[in-house]
Design a protein around this motif. Structure first.
Motif, PDB file in Angstrom:
ATOM      1  N   PRO A   7     -18.597  29.949 -13.837  1.00  0.00           N
ATOM      2  CA  PRO A   7     -17.480  29.121 -13.378  1.00  0.00           C
ATOM      3  C   PRO A   7     -16.862  28.264 -14.482  1.00  0.00           C
ATOM      4  O   PRO A   7     -17.571  27.660 -15.288  1.00  0.00           O
ATOM      5  CB  PRO A   7     -18.120  28.234 -12.306  1.00  0.00           C
ATOM      6  CG  PRO A   7     -19.574  28.222 -12.610  1.00  0.00           C
ATOM      7  CD  PRO A   7     -19.893  29.506 -13.317  1.00  0.00           C
ATOM      8  N   ILE A   8     -15.531  28.256 -14.505  1.00  0.00           N
ATOM      9  CA  ILE A   8     -14.780  27.292 -15.319  1.00  0.00           C
ATOM     10  C   ILE A   8     -13.922  26.500 -14.337  1.00  0.00           C
ATOM     11  O   ILE A   8     -13.121  27.083 -13.618  1.00  0.00           O
ATOM     12  CB  ILE A   8     -13.851  27.986 -16.335  1.00  0.00           C
ATOM     13  CG1 ILE A   8     -14.654  28.883 -17.285  1.00  0.00           C
ATOM     14  CG2 ILE A   8     -13.027  26.951 -17.100  1.00  0.00           C
ATOM     15  CD1 ILE A   8     -13.789  29.662 -18.275  1.00  0.00           C
ATOM     16  N   PRO A  63     -15.462  18.038 -10.572  1.00  0.00           N
ATOM     17  CA  PRO A  63     -16.138  19.319 -10.837  1.00  0.00           C
ATOM     18  C   PRO A  63     -17.660  19.204 -10.912  1.00  0.00           C
ATOM     19  O   PRO A  63     -18.367  20.117 -10.468  1.00  0.00           O
ATOM     20  CB  PRO A  63     -15.565  19.758 -12.187  1.00  0.00           C
ATOM     21  CG  PRO A  63     -14.252  19.087 -12.274  1.00  0.00           C
ATOM     22  CD  PRO A  63     -14.451  17.756 -11.611  1.00  0.00           C
ATOM     23  N   ALA A  64     -18.174  18.101 -11.444  1.00  0.00           N
ATOM     24  CA  ALA A  64     -19.632  17.956 -11.542  1.00  0.00           C
ATOM     25  C   ALA A  64     -20.237  17.928 -10.147  1.00  0.00           C
ATOM     26  O   ALA A  64     -21.291  18.534  -9.892  1.00  0.00           O
ATOM     27  CB  ALA A  64     -19.989  16.689 -12.308  1.00  0.00           C
ATOM     28  N   GLY A  69     -14.578  25.086  -4.232  1.00  0.00           N
ATOM     29  CA  GLY A  69     -15.429  25.603  -5.301  1.00  0.00           C
ATOM     30  C   GLY A  69     -16.047  26.942  -4.905  1.00  0.00           C
ATOM     31  O   GLY A  69     -15.964  27.919  -5.639  1.00  0.00           O
ATOM     32  N   PHE A  70     -16.626  26.987  -3.708  1.00  0.00           N
ATOM     33  CA  PHE A  70     -17.239  28.229  -3.242  1.00  0.00           C
ATOM     34  C   PHE A  70     -16.205  29.334  -3.096  1.00  0.00           C
ATOM     35  O   PHE A  70     -16.474  30.494  -3.348  1.00  0.00           O
ATOM     36  CB  PHE A  70     -17.937  28.011  -1.894  1.00  0.00           C
ATOM     37  CG  PHE A  70     -19.291  27.389  -2.009  1.00  0.00           C
ATOM     38  CD1 PHE A  70     -20.361  28.118  -2.488  1.00  0.00           C
ATOM     39  CD2 PHE A  70     -19.505  26.066  -1.633  1.00  0.00           C
ATOM     40  CE1 PHE A  70     -21.623  27.555  -2.595  1.00  0.00           C
ATOM     41  CE2 PHE A  70     -20.760  25.489  -1.726  1.00  0.00           C
ATOM     42  CZ  PHE A  70     -21.816  26.236  -2.215  1.00  0.00           C
ATOM     43  N   GLU A  71     -15.023  28.948  -2.657  1.00  0.00           N
ATOM     44  CA  GLU A  71     -14.006  29.948  -2.386  1.00  0.00           C
ATOM     45  C   GLU A  71     -13.480  30.569  -3.673  1.00  0.00           C
ATOM     46  O   GLU A  71     -13.136  31.740  -3.711  1.00  0.00           O
ATOM     47  CB  GLU A  71     -12.853  29.308  -1.607  1.00  0.00           C
ATOM     48  CG  GLU A  71     -12.427  30.193  -0.470  1.00  0.00           C
ATOM     49  CD  GLU A  71     -11.157  29.728   0.204  1.00  0.00           C
ATOM     50  OE1 GLU A  71     -10.872  28.517   0.197  1.00  0.00           O
ATOM     51  OE2 GLU A  71     -10.456  30.600   0.727  1.00  0.00           O
ATOM     52  N   ASN A  78     -23.288  20.849  -6.125  1.00  0.00           N
ATOM     53  CA  ASN A  78     -23.465  21.362  -4.761  1.00  0.00           C
ATOM     54  C   ASN A  78     -23.651  22.878  -4.738  1.00  0.00           C
ATOM     55  O   ASN A  78     -24.454  23.401  -3.968  1.00  0.00           O
ATOM     56  CB  ASN A  78     -22.259  20.981  -3.891  1.00  0.00           C
ATOM     57  CG  ASN A  78     -22.281  19.517  -3.505  1.00  0.00           C
ATOM     58  OD1 ASN A  78     -23.334  18.879  -3.510  1.00  0.00           O
ATOM     59  ND2 ASN A  78     -21.133  18.962  -3.176  1.00  0.00           N
ATOM     60  N   MET A  79     -22.911  23.559  -5.590  1.00  0.00           N
ATOM     61  CA  MET A  79     -23.025  25.024  -5.611  1.00  0.00           C
ATOM     62  C   MET A  79     -24.391  25.442  -6.155  1.00  0.00           C
ATOM     63  O   MET A  79     -25.028  26.372  -5.659  1.00  0.00           O
ATOM     64  CB  MET A  79     -21.896  25.636  -6.458  1.00  0.00           C
ATOM     65  CG  MET A  79     -20.528  25.490  -5.811  1.00  0.00           C
ATOM     66  SD  MET A  79     -19.176  25.971  -6.924  1.00  0.00           S
ATOM     67  CE  MET A  79     -19.212  27.750  -6.776  1.00  0.00           C
TER      68      MET A  79
END
Ligand code: ADP
Ligand code: MG
Length: 690
Positions: free
Chosen positions: A406-407, A438-439, A291-293, A444-445
């Motif tokens: 983000p998508i 994804p949730a 996700g972060f990447e 976390n993000m």
């Protein structure tokens, strides 16, 4: 250059213990190095071999004439010490000791590990391991896979540290399914010298690493681990999977590496406090890293869900709620635009249901409309493969959208899809297989962003808290403090200790109380919980009753072969709430503070929250909010809220006391009474000095 650089960027490596025997570690390691296409020089060392896998083999380390940046040692355990000695003589400064059989097997192994470590330290060299499985750098300039896992990891920007070799191997083995792409991998094994704190610092300063992931079974030094976050020296997202959570898991962790795990609740609280993401499992660890990447950070927690099927969307929404995120409410304009595209039997409110007819164009348009709604911070787009719609085109069309928000897409297609996606996708952004993923990632993000902001905005307060640590010289003696000493330190830190008198049993008769009602407590330094011995007598209204109750306490002590050393006399406070503030010095993480429901039933209520004493005012607020009693104090159902400001000041003072007095091992105010007069009274204070 950082001293760890040669572990990840060596130009020449030597491998003592390289072998011609297939399936041996010494052979497989070399084979992997060769197959992955290492760009530097390779010097295998084996007294009996001339050539291994086409590399010239040296009979002894001394025979190598070139400079060596990194030694990867795979010799049998009995040769480990002499091998390290030869390497040090050859001026090798970076050594990975893959060989096992050290601290993890017991005393003898531990002694050998210590001897080797001492030798390494005297020469200024550094060591990874022992009992580890090596290192990987996927980047083109190096291309080093010095592990015995023959996978070909793809280039990415994740750093992955694993305390367990086997778990590291398992992750490497499954790369083709999980699509994890990292820049560096390191297995740290027993962490005799180099540990997570060193690697974290190195990766923070390495531009090739964007996100840090760790699998840990223990923290070598928890305080050293968190302090760089407090000081703002680590800014990259870090996700930790910490094993040994349950009691039995903890035992497994200690027999596994010989390391003792710290209390899980503390770890949980402190990681959270300092913005370090804690993953529950491997899936969450790497999904979050992906996700972060690959996606921008969500600015808020309002999520839109777009789907073509009911069930997965419900699972997704459940997870959104569980993670503390929110379903976004669309603007009228968004709904109006959606109505023009979405099938009239579908839904244009959140979650948007496109029904099985949702094709690539519809998916793309709907995602664009929704992500541009001001009240949406992120989109989760779910696609379950129906008969008529091509999955690849749907996924590609949605991921072709350029957005600062983000998508994330969930794909539930037929199995053939995955290899096509891997080979033909333009952006190759991560796809998630579970509608819950994804949730979890977005949460976390968002958490990371929020905590980072908190740390930045309150940096001065945090740094001040850490620096208080320097001052200390109170001259207090070891053991529990006497009542005079308690009084002194409480007034110094403005802790609201109740006005009290201490008298000897022989003074009872002549004692004249200023006011009734009062409380009398029997004190003996061996009695920790006075109530258990019936030594706390409340609401005493007359001298007569006072003498009677004192006698009862003496009798009760006598039954237990104890004497009353002193009687403590306090005013009787009419209680509104009983609170607890406590603190102790965790051997790994340093001073921590606890707040919650207090009184005799603390253990039963188990309503407490923990923080590091290195905290800011926001942490104290959060700490109060986290507990049930905190919510009650802030006022439920028309009750007047109490003086929270005063409470916060007391908590803050306690942390200052802990930080400034390094010899306080533990303390508690239990209870800290909130009287019906809305004033706080500490009626039972205990402080223990080392
Ligand atoms: P211990 O924890 O050693 O059993 P405490 O001094 O904490 O003894 O007293 C036990 C309980 O008695 C408290 O939790 C509180 O309910 C009550 N209590 C103690 N001191 C007072 C006081 N001065 N006024 C009112 N209640 C008190
Ligand atoms: Mg008590």
């Amino acid at each position: 250059m950082n001293s760890l650089s040669n572990f990840f960027y060596p130009k020449a490596i030597c491998i003592p213990g390289a072998s011609t025997k297939e399936k041996s570690i010494g052979y497989e390691l070399l084979k992997t190095i060769k197959a992955y296409g290492y760009k530097g020089k390779v010097f295998p060392v084996n007294p009996k071999a001339e050539d291994i896998l086409g590399y010239k083999c040296y009979h002894a380390i001394e025979e190598i004439n070139d400079a060596i940046d990194l030694a990867i040692v795979v010799v049998p355990k009995q040769f480990a010490e002499p091998t390290v000695e030869s390497l040090l003589k050859k001026n090798v400064k970076s050594i990975i000791l893959i060989t096992a059989g050290f601290k993890e097997i017991g005393k003898e192994g531990e002694a050998l590990e210590k001897r080797i470590l001492n030798k390494i330290k005297t020469t200024g060299a550094r060591m990874v391991g022992p009992n580890c499985m090596g290192v990987i750098n996927t980047l083109d300039e190096i291309k080093l896979n010095a592990t015995f896992v023959a996978e070909r990891p793809e280039i990415g920007a994740i750093g992955f540290l694993s305390q367990s070799g086997a778990l590291g191997a398992a992750v490497l083995n499954s790369l083709r399914e999980t699509d994890i792409k990292f820049a560096h991998f390191i297995s740290v094994g027993n962490k005799a010298d180099i540990n997570e704190n060193d690697i974290l610092n190195f990766w923070q300063n390495d531009n090739n690493i964007k996100t840090i992931t760790c699998y840990l079974e223990s923290f070598v030094n928890g305080e050293e681990f968190v302090v760089p976050f407090i000081r703002g020296e680590i800014s990259k997202p870090i996700i930790v999977l910490k094993a040994g959570k349950t009691e039995s898991g903890m035992k497994a962790a200690s027999s596994h590496t010989g390391a003792l795990s710290s209390n899980d609740k503390i770890i949980d609280a402190l990681l959270k406090q300092f913005g370090i993401i804690r993953a529950e499992d491997l899936n969450e660890l790497f999904n979050t890293a992906k996700g972060f990447e690959s996606f921008p950070l969500p600015k808020g927690k309002r999520i839109a869900v777009i789907t073509n099927a009911g069930g997965p969307a419900i699972l997704c929404i459940d997870k959104i709620e569980k993670e503390g995120l929110k379903l976004a409410t669309f603007s009228d304009e968004t709904m109006k635009k959606l109505k023009e595209i979405v099938n009239s039997e579908g839904s244009v409110a959140n979650p948007v249901d496109l029904l099985p007819g949702g094709n690539p164009e519809i998916y793309k348009r709907v995602n664009e409309i929704v992500i541009n709604d001001e009240s949406v911070d992120a989109v989760i787009s779910i696609f379950v493969e129906p008969v008529m719609v091509p999955p690849f085109e749907v996924i590609e069309s949605v991921y072709s959208i350029d957005s600062k928000k983000p998508i994330l897409q969930v794909a539930m297609p037929l199995p053939e899809f995955w290899s096509k996606y891997r080979n033909e996708s333009l952006k190759k952004l991560p796809l998630f297989r579970n509608p819950e993923d994804p949730a979890e990632i977005l949460s976390n993000m968002y958490f990371y962003m929020k905590q980072k902001k908190k740390l930045q905005e309150n940096r001065a307060q945090y740094v001040e808290a850490i620096e208080k640590k320097e001052s200390n010289n109170n001259g207090l003696p070891a053991g529990f403090l006497s009542h005079e000493q308690l009084y002194k330190i409480c007034s110094e830190y403005k802790l609201p200790i109740v006005k009290q008198n201490l008298i000897k049993p022989e003074e009872l008769k002549n004692y004249e109380a200023e006011n009734y009602p009062l409380v009398i407590k029997g004190i003996n330094k061996n009695v920790v919980h006075k109530s258990e011995l019936d030594a706390v007598k409340l609401n005493i209204k007359s001298k007569e009753e006072f003498l009677l109750k004192a006698r009862e306490i003496e009798d009760s002590f006598a039954k237990n072969n104890l004497f009353v050393d002193e009687f403590l006399i306090q005013p009787f406070i009419t209680i509104k709430h009983e609170l607890l503030i406590g603190g102790f010095r965790d051997p790994s993480f340093g001073p921590v503070i606890m707040f919650g429901s207090g009184g005799k039933y603390v253990e039963v209520f188990d309503d407490t929250s923990i923080r590091s004493c290195y905290l800011c005012d926001t942490d104290i607020d959060e700490m109060i909010d986290e507990t049930k009693i905190g919510k009650i104090l802030k006022g439920v159902r028309g009750e007047m809220p109490v003086n929270i400001k005063a409470l916060k000041e007391i908590i803050k003072s306690c942390t200052t006391m802990m930080a400034e007095n390094q010899n306080i091992a533990e303390f508690d105010l239990n209870p800290l009474i909130l009287g019906v007069d809305n004033i706080f009274y500490a009626v039972d204070v205990r402080i223990k000095i080392y």
